[in-house]
Enzyme design. Sequence first.
Site, PDB file in Angstrom:
ATOM      1  CG  HIS A 194      72.235  50.781  29.820  1.00 18.42           C
ATOM      2  ND1 HIS A 194      72.170  49.520  30.368  1.00 18.42           N
ATOM      3  CD2 HIS A 194      72.446  51.627  30.835  1.00 18.42           C
ATOM      4  CE1 HIS A 194      72.364  49.613  31.648  1.00 18.42           C
ATOM      5  NE2 HIS A 194      72.537  50.875  31.967  1.00 18.42           N
ATOM      6  NE  ARG A 296      65.179  41.083  30.362  1.00 13.15           N
ATOM      7  CZ  ARG A 296      64.338  42.119  30.293  1.00 13.15           C
ATOM      8  NH1 ARG A 296      63.924  42.726  31.371  1.00 13.15           N
ATOM      9  NH2 ARG A 296      63.935  42.568  29.118  1.00 13.15           N
ATOM     10  NE  ARG A 333      64.702  35.581  29.332  1.00  9.47           N
ATOM     11  CZ  ARG A 333      64.969  36.766  28.807  1.00  9.47           C
ATOM     12  NH1 ARG A 333      64.246  37.217  27.802  1.00  9.47           N
ATOM     13  NH2 ARG A 333      65.926  37.511  29.301  1.00  9.47           N
ATOM     14  CD  GLU A 421      63.321  36.580  22.999  1.00  7.98           C
ATOM     15  OE1 GLU A 421      63.800  37.506  23.653  1.00  7.98           O
ATOM     16  OE2 GLU A 421      63.709  35.392  23.101  1.00  7.98           O
ATOM     17  CG  ASN A 444      63.188  44.548  24.480  1.00  6.73           C
ATOM     18  OD1 ASN A 444      62.307  45.360  24.271  1.00  6.73           O
ATOM     19  ND2 ASN A 444      63.525  44.163  25.708  1.00  6.73           N
ATOM     20  CG  ASP A 445      66.230  39.731  21.558  1.00  4.86           C
ATOM     21  OD1 ASP A 445      67.178  40.365  21.059  1.00  4.86           O
ATOM     22  OD2 ASP A 445      66.286  39.206  22.675  1.00  4.86           O
ATOM     23  NE  ARG A 455      68.085  43.971  23.252  1.00  2.00           N
ATOM     24  CZ  ARG A 455      67.432  43.156  24.083  1.00  2.00           C
ATOM     25  NH1 ARG A 455      67.062  41.963  23.674  1.00  2.00           N
ATOM     26  NH2 ARG A 455      67.139  43.530  25.288  1.00  2.00           N
ATOM     27  CB  CYS A 492      57.685  40.046  28.745  1.00  2.00           C
ATOM     28  SG  CYS A 492      58.704  39.017  27.686  1.00  2.00           S
TER      29      CYS A 492
HETATM   30  C1  PEP Z   1      62.888  40.883  24.608  1.00  2.13           C
HETATM   31  O1  PEP Z   1      63.719  40.492  23.774  1.00  2.13           O
HETATM   32  O2  PEP Z   1      61.960  41.681  24.332  1.00  2.13           O
HETATM   33  C2  PEP Z   1      62.957  40.428  25.996  1.00  2.13           C
HETATM   34  C3  PEP Z   1      62.007  40.692  26.866  1.00  2.13           C
HETATM   35  O3  PEP Z   1      64.088  39.763  26.364  1.00  2.13           O
HETATM   36  P1  PEP Z   1      65.466  40.521  26.710  1.00  2.13           P
HETATM   37  O4  PEP Z   1      65.222  41.992  26.664  1.00  2.13           O
HETATM   38  O5  PEP Z   1      65.895  40.023  28.031  1.00  2.13           O
HETATM   39  O6  PEP Z   1      66.346  40.024  25.583  1.00  2.13           O
HETATM   40 MG    MG Z   2      65.051  38.911  24.297  1.00  2.00          MG
END
Ligand code: PEP
Ligand code: MG
Length: 561
Positions: A194, A296, A333, A421, A444-445, A455, A492
């Site tokens: 965060h 999102r 999304r 992801e 990220n995922d 994460r 993204c």
């Molecule tokens: C990701 O997982 O990189 C992504 C962009 O989706 P979120 O961060 O909303 O899970």
């Molecule tokens: Mg994600």
Amino acid sequence: MVTSSEVRSTLRGTPVVPALAHGPAVLVRSAVSPEAIAAFEPSFADADAALAAYVEAAQAVSEGFARKADKASGAAAEVLTASAGLARDKGLRAAVRKHLAAGEDLLTAVHSGVEQFVTVFTGMGGLMAERVTDLHDIERRIVAHLVGEPEPGVVVPDTPSVLVAEDLAPSDTAGLDPAVVLGLVTERGGPTSHTAIIARQLGIPCVVGVAGAMTIPAGTPLLVDGTTGVVELHPDPAEAEERVAADVAQRASLASWEGPGATADGVSIKILANVADADSARSASAAPVQGVGLFRTELCFLNRQDEPSVEEQASIYGEVLGPFGQDRYVVVRTLDAGSDKPVAFATHAGEENPALGVRGLRLSFDNPGLLDRQLEAIAKAANATGTEAWVMAPMVATVAEAGDFAAKVHALGLKAGVMIEVPSAALLAHRILEVVDFLSIGTNDLTQYTMAADRMATDLAHLTDPWQPAVLQLIAITAEAGFHAGKPVGVCGEAAADPLLACVLVGMGVTSLSMAAAAVRPVGARLATVPMDVCEDAAEVALSATDPAAARDAVRALLLG
Ligand code: PEP
Ligand code: MG
């Protein structure tokens, strides 16, 4: 004379926002000091007087949340407003009164009252259970008021300073002012924590996962380098100021970057924004972006108990699409509810392992109507605004899932894509591209699932790092599949917001980069200085490095000399 505590030394962590900060350390405490609690010896005339002290403290805490909510927007503002209400909740007050009447001292009664609520919230599950963290936060703050300490969490410094914390909670980071918070250093947390996301949004130089950060004595002068991840203690003041001034000048030159995205030799790369709601869409539309690479949608519904009607959804999406007019596009999304983003009307409650459970597109397996209604609303919003909408699904793991989703989206006349992801999707990107129009890599995922590291885990920063060679390898496989199919592949996830990593991604063949609006200029400006063949070299050195630090060092040496 230089005392031993003033000796120059360095700590190292994961760089998040590439800029320099120089200032004294202000330590963010996460708890009320045990000494203050031990020294608390109130002499209330009776239980009513003790309750009055509680009410006054709870009111002060509530007002503090409300002030922060005023300065925040979107989901953060909603969370803070909810906390303000909870702090002065009548039921909570009645519970404290009951425990005081039973003869408990004030601090014990506050704890017992809060625990009573914790039990009820936990029993309700879902979103209410998520609020248990807020209840504990509220208790700590009320106790701090009662014992006469500043509230734990971020205290806005009087003079510009560097905040040093174990990790920061959403209530700490909402409303941080870059004018007084020069830099952020956290002991825990990774690049997707965060703290990192907020620091990027605000453009505050930031290094996370710095082992030993909490041992830095308050007031220690620090030089925080958000490009290398080095935190220098007691730097030479003149030298530090000079480096900061040079950095500010360089950033000012970045601020004048006006797009469109391209490498130094003119290869066009789309630079796009990540948005969450109408507010962030409006401000992103003023940035030099060619559109939105990730809207999102689930973030619009975090506080909703019931699914909004198609009409209401269409109006919400329309407010995000509208600002981008008819010459830019928005990648919407579909709901990525579940796991770290519970949405009451969609999420499956009580899963043992929600990150590996029914989240994202999987929610439509036993509830296809939820997806159908959302797609209908997106199509209506696109029609109403005239803005081109591309639609993509989160958490896709198989070619069949991608095919079923694309068929629904195509039936509405819209472009269909999926997020990459899950490692299985990256490995099969070439086959997924046979059924969709585009891919968008959610680093990220993808990092979380490749490295099997949560994460949000604050102790696994070295693993939740998109510079990990295995993650880079999967991105390269996906980008290459896009190149052969002649279809766009974007990134993204947070990786796209790192100017050096952005060049690496482009070198791998990624065709668009989508990020928080604050990162658009630094990324666009950096890319504009690097020709495509050097991006390709950067991709090669990053892919052949043995670990994230080596990859960063090699790419930095190549691109920055
Ligand atoms: C990701 O997982 O990189 C992504 C962009 O989706 P979120 O961060 O909303 O899970
Ligand atoms: Mg994600």
